[in-house]
Design an enzyme around this catalytic site. Structure first.
Site, PDB file in Angstrom:
ATOM      1  N   LYS A 127       0.826  -1.207   0.000  1.00  0.00           N
ATOM      2  CA  LYS A 127       0.000   0.000   0.000  1.00  0.00           C
ATOM      3  C   LYS A 127       0.865   1.263   0.000  1.00  0.00           C
ATOM      4  O   LYS A 127       0.641   2.192   0.759  1.00  0.00           O
ATOM      5  CB  LYS A 127      -0.930  -0.012   1.214  1.00  0.00           C
ATOM      6  CG  LYS A 127      -1.873  -1.208   1.220  1.00  0.00           C
ATOM      7  CD  LYS A 127      -2.785  -1.198   2.414  1.00  0.00           C
ATOM      8  CE  LYS A 127      -3.675  -2.395   2.529  1.00  0.00           C
ATOM      9  NZ  LYS A 127      -4.129  -3.024   1.346  1.00  0.00           N
ATOM     10  N   CYS A 128       1.847   1.284  -0.874  1.00  0.00           N
ATOM     11  CA  CYS A 128       2.838   2.354  -0.929  1.00  0.00           C
ATOM     12  C   CYS A 128       2.769   3.020  -2.303  1.00  0.00           C
ATOM     13  O   CYS A 128       2.373   2.393  -3.282  1.00  0.00           O
ATOM     14  CB  CYS A 128       4.218   1.721  -0.692  1.00  0.00           C
ATOM     15  SG  CYS A 128       5.622   2.816  -0.905  1.00  0.00           S
ATOM     16  N   GLY A 129       3.187   4.261  -2.379  1.00  0.00           N
ATOM     17  CA  GLY A 129       3.256   4.937  -3.665  1.00  0.00           C
ATOM     18  C   GLY A 129       4.190   4.235  -4.648  1.00  0.00           C
ATOM     19  O   GLY A 129       4.046   4.370  -5.864  1.00  0.00           O
TER      20      GLY A 129
END
Length: 167
Positions: free
Chosen positions: A38-40
């Site tokens: 759930k990271c850029g």
């Protein structure tokens, strides 16, 4: 593991909590990445998978990407090991090994990550991983050959990987 002298001296845990002796990768070039769902930078899974497939097409099993999920940066990988594995396969078609979730920094940092950071410190000699998707390149001799920040796109590492494969 104070006596460790190479990548092959370690045995981190897989998604089931069982040790994976890294000696099974002896003689291969390995790209080690701390990942998060759930990271850029999560879309880098697609680039890592393409890099893995493209290089394997020409070099077979002489190259492997190893993903290590980590929830230390903004709690961006909160799921269970099974949820993380499913996410990687369903959303990005990941076929490279993704091991068990671990810490890369701090008191509970996995010994492999402690060793890699010591062998190849970051900018200004810092021995910490700054964010998700930092990458370490391990040569056929089990030594750290390169380290790149999260912002480095996986495809830009192809030349460095091919260089190590040619040695």
């Amino acid at each position: 593991m104070a006596s460790a002298t190479s990548f092959y001296d370690f045995a981190p845990k897989d998604k089931k909590g069982e040790e994976v002796p890294l000696s099974k990768y002896k003689g291969k070039v390995v790209l080690v990445v701390n990942t998060a769902s759930k990271c850029g930078f999560t879309p880098q899974f697609a680039g890592l998978e393409k890099l893995y497939k493209d290089i394997q097409e020409k070099h077979g099993d002489d190259f492997v990407v190893l993903g290590f999920p980590c929830n230390q940066f903004g709690s961006q990988d909160p799921g269970s090991n099974d949820e993380i594995q499913s996410f990687c396969q369903v959303n990005y078609g990941v076929t490279f090994p993704v091991l068990g979730k671990l810490d890369v920094n701090g008191a509970n940092a996995d010994p492999l990550w402690e060793w890699m950071k010591k062998e190849k410190p970051g900018i200004m000699g810092l021995k910490v991983v700054k964010w998700n998707f930092e990458k370490f390149l391990i040569g056929k001799d089990g030594q750290v050959k390169g380290r790149w920040a999260s912002t480095t796109k996986p495809e830009s590492l192809q030349a460095a990987i091919l260089d190590e494969l040619s040695k």
